[in-house]
Write an enzyme that holds these catalytic residues in place. Structure first.
Site, PDB file in Angstrom:
ATOM      1  CG  HIS A 199      -1.882  -1.126   1.148  1.00 39.83           C
ATOM      2  ND1 HIS A 199      -2.465  -1.523  -0.021  1.00 39.83           N
ATOM      3  CD2 HIS A 199      -2.331  -1.959   2.097  1.00 39.83           C
ATOM      4  CE1 HIS A 199      -3.240  -2.544   0.224  1.00 39.83           C
ATOM      5  NE2 HIS A 199      -3.178  -2.837   1.501  1.00 39.83           N
ATOM      6  CD  GLU A 441     -16.390  -0.047 -20.646  1.00 37.03           C
ATOM      7  OE1 GLU A 441     -15.383   0.190 -19.965  1.00 37.03           O
ATOM      8  OE2 GLU A 441     -17.372   0.715 -20.682  1.00 37.03           O
ATOM      9  CG  ASP A 465     -14.813  -1.647 -16.761  1.00 34.47           C
ATOM     10  OD1 ASP A 465     -14.799  -2.155 -15.628  1.00 34.47           O
ATOM     11  OD2 ASP A 465     -15.145  -0.472 -16.977  1.00 34.47           O
ATOM     12  CB  CYS A 512      -9.623   5.298 -23.544  1.00 33.48           C
ATOM     13  SG  CYS A 512     -11.183   4.472 -23.225  1.00 33.48           S
TER      14      CYS A 512
HETATM   15  C1  PEP Z   1     -11.936   1.238 -19.068  1.00 34.90           C
HETATM   16  O1  PEP Z   1     -12.786   0.496 -18.586  1.00 34.90           O
HETATM   17  O2  PEP Z   1     -10.877   0.830 -19.592  1.00 34.90           O
HETATM   18  C2  PEP Z   1     -12.124   2.705 -19.055  1.00 34.90           C
HETATM   19  C3  PEP Z   1     -11.298   3.479 -19.707  1.00 34.90           C
HETATM   20  O3  PEP Z   1     -13.134   3.227 -18.344  1.00 34.90           O
HETATM   21  P1  PEP Z   1     -13.229   3.299 -16.745  1.00 34.90           P
HETATM   22  O4  PEP Z   1     -11.833   3.086 -16.209  1.00 34.90           O
HETATM   23  O5  PEP Z   1     -13.776   4.653 -16.441  1.00 34.90           O
HETATM   24  O6  PEP Z   1     -14.173   2.210 -16.420  1.00 34.90           O
HETATM   25 MG    MG Z   2     -14.781   1.135 -18.164  1.00 30.69          MG
END
Ligand code: PEP
Ligand code: MG
Length: 594
Positions: A199, A441, A465, A512
């Protein structure tokens, strides 16, 4: 990792966490030594009182954790789950019931009983043949230590009171300790224990503070007020350095800063491979205020505007006008560059108190994102209207999150059409050519990518995700964080499949998730053929620089090799070796953490 005190134990070597160098005074935090005395009771009444004392301590520590969680600084909010896991340990029968049992049966005091329980738990953890899980004993130790301190009435050396700029030296720092710290005064952290996933390490990265963990003997060797050099890029810590060391490290710090600014200086250059392939490099933002930094760092557009913030402030749902003003400003600042606005992704780990969702056992699989919006069309329409209206002021790409299949996409698009018709009727302008895309995703969307591609203008792959759902690991559960593997061959295959589907339909595809900003992932993503990458702004300069150095032909050839590998470990080892070869300075400067 070698940890060896050398040169008269003036120089220690540990695990580097955040690549920067600091020179400053040590502040020794002596937290590991709560004195525990043994007491034995003769009668049951005394034992019962002792149980009550222990239960009081449990309640008090619970209140401390809850209060720390509620007052966590904004930069650490992402790490609040760590305090949740402490709260869970506190309630776990392994700790609670065993201690109470011991007090009752052995007629001993709470402190001693707790100490014995910890020893027993430690034995269980040691037998677990999994490095990551066995290291999580430190969580149990943190909780136990707080309980012991509370039981003994020793509130410890308050960390909140530090008012000079210092380097914190501790056996370990629990997240609760870190939350109490005035982080503006902390120049660096060094600890005896911990690894890269501990952590302290996670927190130090979030706070961007030079840190070395796992030094083993730091608290024994360092005295309060000692002068320290902490090199968070190589893992070296020097106690009371000679003048020559100070000069050497000041020089090194200068070099590191120069390197960082040399990367920053070129951040405005396009991300074009030496053989002429141009990749769009964009920024992910969560607030309007981040747009300036995104531009400064060389972000060519906004690849992901996560729009949850205005819904999570606890001030009720935002009105259309407030949303419109916010989106319009982002779009105007970025114009003519594109801004991908993602519609609401509430639920999962992001909750708004206004939404009376029933408690869900699996929130990540529950009423989240587009599912929630389709269930609450009025809330959805308000946001869509604001986005469409803002599209008249620049270039918006509208993006639906968590699409699992075609029907959901058609339903979302139907609501968007209604909103557009309303705007037409009211003679309110919007960009009639506004592009509409989806986040890919969910594994089912990957399987259906070739169909979905026929109905959208672009794809954006959300690997955060996608990895969670494809590998069946909760992305916010640190106990399975070690399984969060972007290099898993299944993930690489899925990204390839989505890109191939986009190619067939001739739509652009970007990525992303966090992978986009990871220096180790770049060559793979180039080889797969993504058109764009979107990442946190800080990562942009380095990623652009790397893209300018990797020939596409080489990235493709490497990908062919990688496709033959069968495990995430093999893929990672391959890519690590390749990156070291191509960018030796990254290793030296501490950017390639093992
Ligand atoms: C993802 O799921 O990769 C994403 C970019 O969106 P978030 O992290 O907001 O779920
Ligand atoms: Mg996402």
């Amino acid at each position: 990792m070698t940890k060896r005190p050398v040169a008269g134990e003036r120089e220690l070597r540990g695990i580097p966490v955040y690549p920067d160098i600091v020179i400053g005074k040590a502040h020794l935090v002596d937290r590991s030594r709560v004195k525990i005395v043994y007491q034995c009771f003769v009668n049951e009444e005394q034992s019962n009182r002792e149980i009550e004392r222990f239960e009081d301590a449990l309640r008090s520590v619970e209140a401390q954790f809850v209060s720390l969680k509620n007052t966590m600084p904004e930069t650490l909010k992402d790490q609040a789950f760590i305090l949740d896991s402490h709260l869970m340990i506190l309630k776990d029968s392994m700790l609670r019931d065993s201690t109470i049992d011991r007090i009752r049966k052995e007629r001993i005091n709470a402190e001693w009983a707790l100490k014995k329980t910890l020893e027993e738990i430690r034995e269980v953890f040691e037998q677990i043949d999994d490095d990551y899980i066995s290291k999580r004993i430190s969580d149990v130790e943190n909780v136990t230590e707080r309980l012991l301190r509370t039981l003994s009435g020793d509130t410890g050396h308050s960390l909140g009171g530090i008012n000079q700029r210092v380097i914190i030296v501790a056996h370990d720092l629990s997240p609760a300790d870190t939350t109490e710290l005035n982080t503006a005064k902390v120049m660096g952290f060094i600890t005896d224990v911990g690894g890269r996933t501990s952590h302290t390490a996670i927190m130090a990265q979030a706070l961007e503070i030079p840190t070395v963990v796992g030094l083993e003997h730091a608290t024994a060797l360092v005295e309060d007020g000692d002068l320290l050099i902490v090199d968070g890029s190589s893992g070296v810590v020097i106690i009371n350095p000679e003048d020559s060391d100070i000069i050497r490290y000041q020089e090194r710090k200068l070099q590191l800063q120069k390197y960082k600014s040399s990367i920053a200086r070129t951040s405005h250059l396009p991300a074009e491979t030496p053989d002429g392939h141009r990749i769009a490099v964009n920024a992910n933002i969560e607030f309007l205020e981040e747009v300036a930094a995104a531009k400064d760092c060389g972000g060519e557009g906004i690849g992901l505007y996560r729009t949850e913030f205005l819904y999570l402030r606890g001030k009720g749902f935002p009105e259309e006008e407030e949303l419109f003003a916010d989106y319009r400003e982002v779009v105007e600042i970025m114009r003519p560059a594109p801004v991908s606005i993602r519609t609401l992704d509430l639920g999962g780990d992001k909750f708004a108190s206004e939404i009376a969702l029933s408690e869900e056992n699996n929130p990540a699989l529950g009423l989240r994102a587009i599912r929630f919006c389709l269930r609450e069309p009025e809330i959805f329409k308000t946001q869509l209207r604001a986005i469409a209206r803002a599209s008249a002021f620049g270039r918006i790409q509208l993006m639906f999150p968590m699409i699992s299949g075609l029907q959901e996409l058609l339903d979302a698009k139907a609501i968007l059409d209604q909103v557009k018709r309303d705007l037409d009727r009211e003679h309110i302008p919007y960009d009639k050519a506004m592009e509409v895309g989806i986040m890919v995703e969910i594994p089912s969307a990957v399987a259906m990518a070739e169909v979905l591609a026929q109905y959208v203008d672009f794809f954006s792959i959300g690997t955060n995700d996608l990895i969670q759902y494809a590998l069946a690991i909760d992305r916010i559960n640190e106990h399975v964080a070690y399984m969060y593997q972007p290099f898993h061959p299944a993930i690489i295959r899925m990204i390839r499949q989505v890109v191939a589907a986009a190619r067939t339909e001739g739509i652009p595809v970007s990525l992303c998730g966090e992978m986009a900003g990871d220096p180790l992932c770049i060559s793979i993503l180039l080889g797969i053929g993504l058109d764009g990458l979107s990442m946190n702004a800080r990562s942009i300069p380095l990623i652009k620089k790397m893209i300018r150095a990797i020939p596409m032909q080489q990235a493709r050839a490497d990908l062919e090799d990688i496709m033959l590998l069968k495990t995430a470990t093999e893929v990672r080892a391959y890519i690590l070796q390749r990156t070291r070869q191509m960018f030796p300075e990254l290793e030296e400067k501490g950017y390639l953490l093992d």
